[in-house]
Design a protein around this motif. Structure first.
Motif, PDB file in Angstrom:
ATOM      1  N   MET A 131      -9.707 -12.688   0.295  1.00  0.00           N
ATOM      2  CA  MET A 131     -10.205 -12.618   1.671  1.00  0.00           C
ATOM      3  C   MET A 131     -11.710 -12.780   1.704  1.00  0.00           C
ATOM      4  O   MET A 131     -12.270 -13.387   2.611  1.00  0.00           O
ATOM      5  CB  MET A 131      -9.809 -11.280   2.302  1.00  0.00           C
ATOM      6  N   GLU A 132     -12.372 -12.245   0.685  1.00  0.00           N
ATOM      7  CA  GLU A 132     -13.823 -12.354   0.643  1.00  0.00           C
ATOM      8  C   GLU A 132     -14.259 -13.802   0.428  1.00  0.00           C
ATOM      9  O   GLU A 132     -15.134 -14.311   1.116  1.00  0.00           O
ATOM     10  CB  GLU A 132     -14.347 -11.490  -0.493  1.00  0.00           C
ATOM     11  N   ILE A 157      -8.470   1.952  -1.561  1.00  0.00           N
ATOM     12  CA  ILE A 157      -7.523   3.019  -1.300  1.00  0.00           C
ATOM     13  C   ILE A 157      -6.758   3.375  -2.561  1.00  0.00           C
ATOM     14  O   ILE A 157      -6.391   4.510  -2.781  1.00  0.00           O
ATOM     15  CB  ILE A 157      -6.569   2.555  -0.191  1.00  0.00           C
ATOM     16  N   ILE A 158      -6.543   2.378  -3.413  1.00  0.00           N
ATOM     17  CA  ILE A 158      -5.672   2.614  -4.559  1.00  0.00           C
ATOM     18  C   ILE A 158      -6.418   2.806  -5.848  1.00  0.00           C
ATOM     19  O   ILE A 158      -7.431   3.267  -5.952  1.00  0.00           O
ATOM     20  CB  ILE A 158      -4.672   1.475  -4.763  1.00  0.00           C
ATOM     21  N   ARG A 206      -5.763  -9.794  -3.156  1.00  0.00           N
ATOM     22  CA  ARG A 206      -5.831 -10.086  -1.725  1.00  0.00           C
ATOM     23  C   ARG A 206      -7.249  -9.845  -1.203  1.00  0.00           C
ATOM     24  O   ARG A 206      -7.800 -10.668  -0.466  1.00  0.00           O
ATOM     25  CB  ARG A 206      -4.835  -9.191  -0.976  1.00  0.00           C
ATOM     26  N   GLY A 207      -7.847  -8.714  -1.627  1.00  0.00           N
ATOM     27  CA  GLY A 207      -9.209  -8.401  -1.191  1.00  0.00           C
ATOM     28  C   GLY A 207     -10.213  -9.449  -1.666  1.00  0.00           C
ATOM     29  O   GLY A 207     -11.045  -9.931  -0.893  1.00  0.00           O
ATOM     30  N   HIS A 216       2.132   2.848  -3.107  1.00  0.00           N
ATOM     31  CA  HIS A 216       1.247   3.686  -3.911  1.00  0.00           C
ATOM     32  C   HIS A 216       1.391   5.156  -3.625  1.00  0.00           C
ATOM     33  O   HIS A 216       0.909   5.983  -4.384  1.00  0.00           O
ATOM     34  CB  HIS A 216      -0.198   3.275  -3.689  1.00  0.00           C
ATOM     35  N   SER A 217       1.994   5.486  -2.478  1.00  0.00           N
ATOM     36  CA  SER A 217       2.109   6.912  -2.207  1.00  0.00           C
ATOM     37  C   SER A 217       3.438   7.465  -2.702  1.00  0.00           C
ATOM     38  O   SER A 217       3.730   8.629  -2.497  1.00  0.00           O
ATOM     39  CB  SER A 217       1.910   7.189  -0.717  1.00  0.00           C
ATOM     40  N   GLN A 258     -11.229   1.620   9.399  1.00  0.00           N
ATOM     41  CA  GLN A 258     -11.202   0.503  10.337  1.00  0.00           C
ATOM     42  C   GLN A 258     -12.229   0.739  11.441  1.00  0.00           C
ATOM     43  O   GLN A 258     -12.944  -0.155  11.851  1.00  0.00           O
ATOM     44  CB  GLN A 258      -9.816   0.432  10.958  1.00  0.00           C
ATOM     45  N   TYR A 280      -0.211  -3.051  -7.144  1.00  0.00           N
ATOM     46  CA  TYR A 280      -1.626  -2.751  -7.386  1.00  0.00           C
ATOM     47  C   TYR A 280      -2.451  -4.044  -7.458  1.00  0.00           C
ATOM     48  O   TYR A 280      -3.456  -4.194  -6.772  1.00  0.00           O
ATOM     49  CB  TYR A 280      -1.703  -1.971  -8.692  1.00  0.00           C
ATOM     50  N   LEU A 295       1.294   9.248   2.229  1.00  0.00           N
ATOM     51  CA  LEU A 295       1.167   8.040   3.051  1.00  0.00           C
ATOM     52  C   LEU A 295       0.455   8.344   4.372  1.00  0.00           C
ATOM     53  O   LEU A 295      -0.378   7.560   4.841  1.00  0.00           O
ATOM     54  CB  LEU A 295       2.553   7.444   3.318  1.00  0.00           C
ATOM     55  N   ILE A 304      -2.815  -6.272  -4.122  1.00  0.00           N
ATOM     56  CA  ILE A 304      -3.735  -5.753  -3.106  1.00  0.00           C
ATOM     57  C   ILE A 304      -5.187  -6.065  -3.493  1.00  0.00           C
ATOM     58  O   ILE A 304      -6.008  -6.435  -2.655  1.00  0.00           O
ATOM     59  CB  ILE A 304      -3.533  -4.231  -2.930  1.00  0.00           C
ATOM     60  N   ILE A 305      -5.483  -5.961  -4.777  1.00  0.00           N
ATOM     61  CA  ILE A 305      -6.858  -6.239  -5.201  1.00  0.00           C
ATOM     62  C   ILE A 305      -7.169  -7.733  -5.099  1.00  0.00           C
ATOM     63  O   ILE A 305      -8.218  -8.132  -4.585  1.00  0.00           O
ATOM     64  CB  ILE A 305      -7.089  -5.716  -6.632  1.00  0.00           C
ATOM     65  N   THR A 363     -13.869  -5.903   4.687  1.00  0.00           N
ATOM     66  CA  THR A 363     -12.508  -6.420   4.616  1.00  0.00           C
ATOM     67  C   THR A 363     -11.820  -5.959   3.351  1.00  0.00           C
ATOM     68  O   THR A 363     -10.617  -6.037   3.231  1.00  0.00           O
ATOM     69  CB  THR A 363     -12.516  -7.953   4.618  1.00  0.00           C
ATOM     70  N   ARG A 364     -12.640  -5.504   2.393  1.00  0.00           N
ATOM     71  CA  ARG A 364     -12.031  -5.155   1.103  1.00  0.00           C
ATOM     72  C   ARG A 364     -11.635  -3.693   1.030  1.00  0.00           C
ATOM     73  O   ARG A 364     -11.231  -3.214  -0.006  1.00  0.00           O
ATOM     74  CB  ARG A 364     -13.002  -5.468  -0.032  1.00  0.00           C
ATOM     75  N   ILE A 405      -3.121   8.336   3.813  1.00  0.00           N
ATOM     76  CA  ILE A 405      -3.618   6.969   3.602  1.00  0.00           C
ATOM     77  C   ILE A 405      -3.762   6.261   4.948  1.00  0.00           C
ATOM     78  O   ILE A 405      -4.782   5.617   5.233  1.00  0.00           O
ATOM     79  CB  ILE A 405      -2.666   6.178   2.679  1.00  0.00           C
ATOM     80  N   MET A 463      -7.171   4.875   6.457  1.00  0.00           N
ATOM     81  CA  MET A 463      -7.374   3.472   6.799  1.00  0.00           C
ATOM     82  C   MET A 463      -7.829   3.340   8.244  1.00  0.00           C
ATOM     83  O   MET A 463      -8.670   2.500   8.569  1.00  0.00           O
ATOM     84  CB  MET A 463      -6.088   2.677   6.567  1.00  0.00           C
ATOM     85  N   ILE A 486       0.844  -1.202   0.000  1.00  0.00           N
ATOM     86  CA  ILE A 486       0.000   0.000   0.000  1.00  0.00           C
ATOM     87  C   ILE A 486       0.876   1.247   0.000  1.00  0.00           C
ATOM     88  O   ILE A 486       0.628   2.212  -0.722  1.00  0.00           O
ATOM     89  CB  ILE A 486      -0.910   0.021   1.239  1.00  0.00           C
ATOM     90  N   MET A 499      -9.198  -2.060   1.785  1.00  0.00           N
ATOM     91  CA  MET A 499      -7.830  -1.752   1.366  1.00  0.00           C
ATOM     92  C   MET A 499      -7.733  -1.469  -0.125  1.00  0.00           C
ATOM     93  O   MET A 499      -6.989  -0.609  -0.551  1.00  0.00           O
ATOM     94  CB  MET A 499      -6.921  -2.913   1.705  1.00  0.00           C
ATOM     95  N   GLU A 500      -8.502  -2.207  -0.918  1.00  0.00           N
ATOM     96  CA  GLU A 500      -8.341  -2.038  -2.357  1.00  0.00           C
ATOM     97  C   GLU A 500      -8.985  -0.759  -2.854  1.00  0.00           C
ATOM     98  O   GLU A 500      -8.675  -0.273  -3.930  1.00  0.00           O
ATOM     99  CB  GLU A 500      -8.917  -3.226  -3.101  1.00  0.00           C
TER     100      GLU A 500
END
Lengths: 327, 272
Positions: A215-216, B271-272, A211-212, A150-151, B259, A205, B248, A208-209, B265-266, B251, B255, A147, B268-269
């Motif tokens: 997790m679901e 954010i980008i 991963r989401g 990305h910054s 939270q 990028y 950062l 992270i997607i 749970t998603r 961000i 987050m 993450i 995080m995605e």
């Protein structure tokens, strides 16, 4: 009933047609909406200055773009020109915009397509592993790191790479494309830094997607069943985690291409890699509006096309969408 | 407050303090200039650039523009996105169809190239960059708010309001908007992070406000005036670092806020 669902799919495709229409309209409206004579934006200060002093030239230029006609007629002429591949003249290069774009798109594709494929592969594996048992300390810190990437502005990252690898270590050229008759070693030499940087950013990028998504799905009961059955790690991931997410994965791949394209723009500038992004930069510096618009149209069309292809593919592969259950 | 919120807020406070300092420094033009490209020393803690300007001073002055543009751009885009999302999610039918198509269209069109084109047509100024970001960075916010408004629509208290005969416009502004404020404010903080990066990108390309230099402007000059090829690393490492840390920090704070809301749970995605 079924034909209705089918038609909703075609509506979606129709929407992409509409998007292209909007992009062309934006290009059409901008020079005409801004204060000042649209001729300045269409031909540049120099030609405009000459045209002001020469009424005949002004007349012929106006006629070519139909600037003396009503806006709706102008729009039809504009669309006709675009269909014929006429994006106007770049006044800083003195050549047709379509020619310049056609020359430079391959350089951008050379960078983005291999990078997208490689990062989809690595990013998916990384994302799958990060999304599963995602509460471990290590996995959380890796995710946070991704993450944080990305910054960081990509072009600044590029400058740091150039500083270390080109200036201090003298390993790579300080930018630019390989010469036309370059051999494979020279091409790799030139492309190494931009390619690595773009791939790292794309992996961050994608993972992270994914991963989401993972997790679901990992919370679903069928995954617990599969695990209690003793299904192996690899099989579980591929059969139960990867396959159900194939459709979102495909649209991700398309989005990712769009992301890679936008990301590549700034990376190209920092490395003076003469693709579409670098062309946009040159156009901005010279205030060469026809070239800028041509480059923008090219980038947008590629992104829209990639999205449309992804929709068609997920329609073919995902029975949930085909049967219309998704809505 | 959770740990992430504390970290985010402390970093952001430092940057805001830095931006406030810039008002004491004034304009860069009337400084006594030092030798060009002198590396960090006691006199110039971060060295000087090709014009002999002190990098630390440029950095402090740049923080003002970067923060303000980021903040205002994010504010406008969040307001636009929240209103469009709330209206679209709550009113089904034609309005939702039209707004939905607009959201989808602008989600597909690559934002950065479009911003570059729009900024190139407008004259480079502080407010024009704010407008460009505000006009073009709302679709993601609109999509999120729309989904939340959609859920709200079937909430019991909204249904009872409808049964009582409250007008839909009244419900949207009195009850739906306040209930999407949580998601919108988390989104706003993340948008500040994006807007800072976008402003830096536009300035790097050369579309920044020349009278209000930002961190992106410093990178632009390092690139175009040859500081990179000269090897003057002190001219471009500090501004890039400042952009990264500030972005950062927002961000992390965003987050933390998400939270707290336990959105999903998603998150995080998004954010980008």
């Amino acid at each position: 009933m079924k034909s209705f669902k089918k038609s909703s799919f075609f509506l979606k495709i129709l929407r992409y047609g509409f998007t292209i229409f909007i992009i062309i309209s934006i290009n059409f409206i901008l020079p005409r909406m801004m204060p000042g004579d649209p001729l300045v934006f269409l031909f540049g200060e120099e030609v405009y200055g000459a045209a002001i002093r020469n009424p005949q030239l002004l007349q012929s230029l106006s006629e070519k773009y139909g600037l003396d006609k009503s806006l709706s007629e102008q729009f039809l002429i504009y669309i006709g020109n675009i269909i014929n591949g006429d994006f106007g003249q770049s006044f800083s290069f003195g050549r047709s915009v379509a020619e310049i774009i056609a020359e430079r798109i391959p350089l951008t594709l050379m960078l983005t397509i291999p990078s997208t494929i490689l990062s989809l592969f690595i990013g998916t594996l990384l994302g799958l592993s990060l999304g599963f048992n995602s509460n471990s300390h290590l996995k959380r810190s890796v995710s946070s790191f991704l993450i944080a990437l990305h910054s960081i502005p990509s072009y600044w990252f590029a400058m740091l790479l150039l500083l270390v690898f080109s200036l201090w270590l003298n390993l790579t050229p300080t930018g630019g494309a390989p010469p036309k008759d370059a051999n494979i070693i020279s091409i790799l030499h030139h492309i190494a830094l931009p390619f690595s940087l773009l791939t790292i950013l794309n992996i961050a990028y994608i993972s992270i997607i994914i991963r989401g998504l993972t997790m679901e799905i990992a919370e679903e009961p069928f995954v617990m069943t599969a695990r209690s059955k003793g299904l192996s790690w690899i099989k579980l991931r591929i059969r139960h985690l990867l396959l159900p997410s194939l459709a979102p994965f495909l649209s991700l791949a398309a989005m990712e291409l769009g992301f890679a394209f936008s990301g590549a723009l700034l990376v190209e500038i920092a490395f003076s890699w003469p693709g579409i992004g670098y062309t946009m930069w040159q156009a901005v510096v010279e205030r060469d509006y026809p070239l800028l618009q041509g480059a923008f149209t090219a980038v947008s069309l590629i992104v829209v096309l990639a999205n449309a292809i992804a929709d068609v593919l997920s329609y073919i592969f995902d029975p949930r969408i085909r049967m219309g259950e998704n809505e | 407050m959770n740990k992430m919120e504390i970290i985010g807020i402390s970093i952001i406070s430092c940057i805001i303090f830095m931006a406030l300092l810039s008002f004491g420094i004034g304009s860069i033009i009337d400084f006594p200039k030092s030798k060009q490209y002198s590396p960090p020393s006691i006199q110039n803690p971060l060295g000087t650039d090709d014009l002999g300007d002190d990098i630390l001073e440029l950095l402090i002055i740049g923080s003002r523009t970067s923060l303000l543009v980021g903040f205002l751009g994010a504010l406008f885009s969040t307001i636009i996105g929240t209103i469009i999302g709330a209206l679209s999610g709550f009113f089904r039918g034609v309005l939702d169809d039209v707004l939905g198509v607009i959201i989808d269209v602008f989600l597909v069109i690559p934002a950065l190239p479009l911003m570059i084109v729009l900024a190139a047509y407008l004259s480079p100024s502080f407010w024009n960059i704010v407008i460009v970001i505000g006009l073009l960075w709302w679709p993601t916010t609109a999509r999120l708010v729309r989904a939340r408004a959609w859920q709200l629509k079937s909430a019991p208290f909204i249904e009872s309001l409808l049964a009582l005969g409250a007008s839909k416009t009244y419900i949207v502004f009195k009850h739906v908007l306040p209930n999407v404020l949580g998601i919108a404010s988390a989104r706003f903080i993340l948008s500040v992070s994006h807007a800072i990066l976008i402003e830096a990108g536009l300035s790097f390309i050369g579309l920044g406000d020349p009278t209000n230099p930002s961190w992106g402007t410093m990178l632009h000059f390092a690139m175009t005036r040859g500081a990179l090829l000269y090897g003057a690393w002190w001219t471009f490492i500090p501004p890039g670092l400042a952009i990264s840390i500030t972005s950062l920090a927002f961000i992390i704070l965003g987050m933390g806020l998400e939270q707290r809301q336990k959105l999903s749970t998603r998150s995080m995605e998004d954010i980008i």
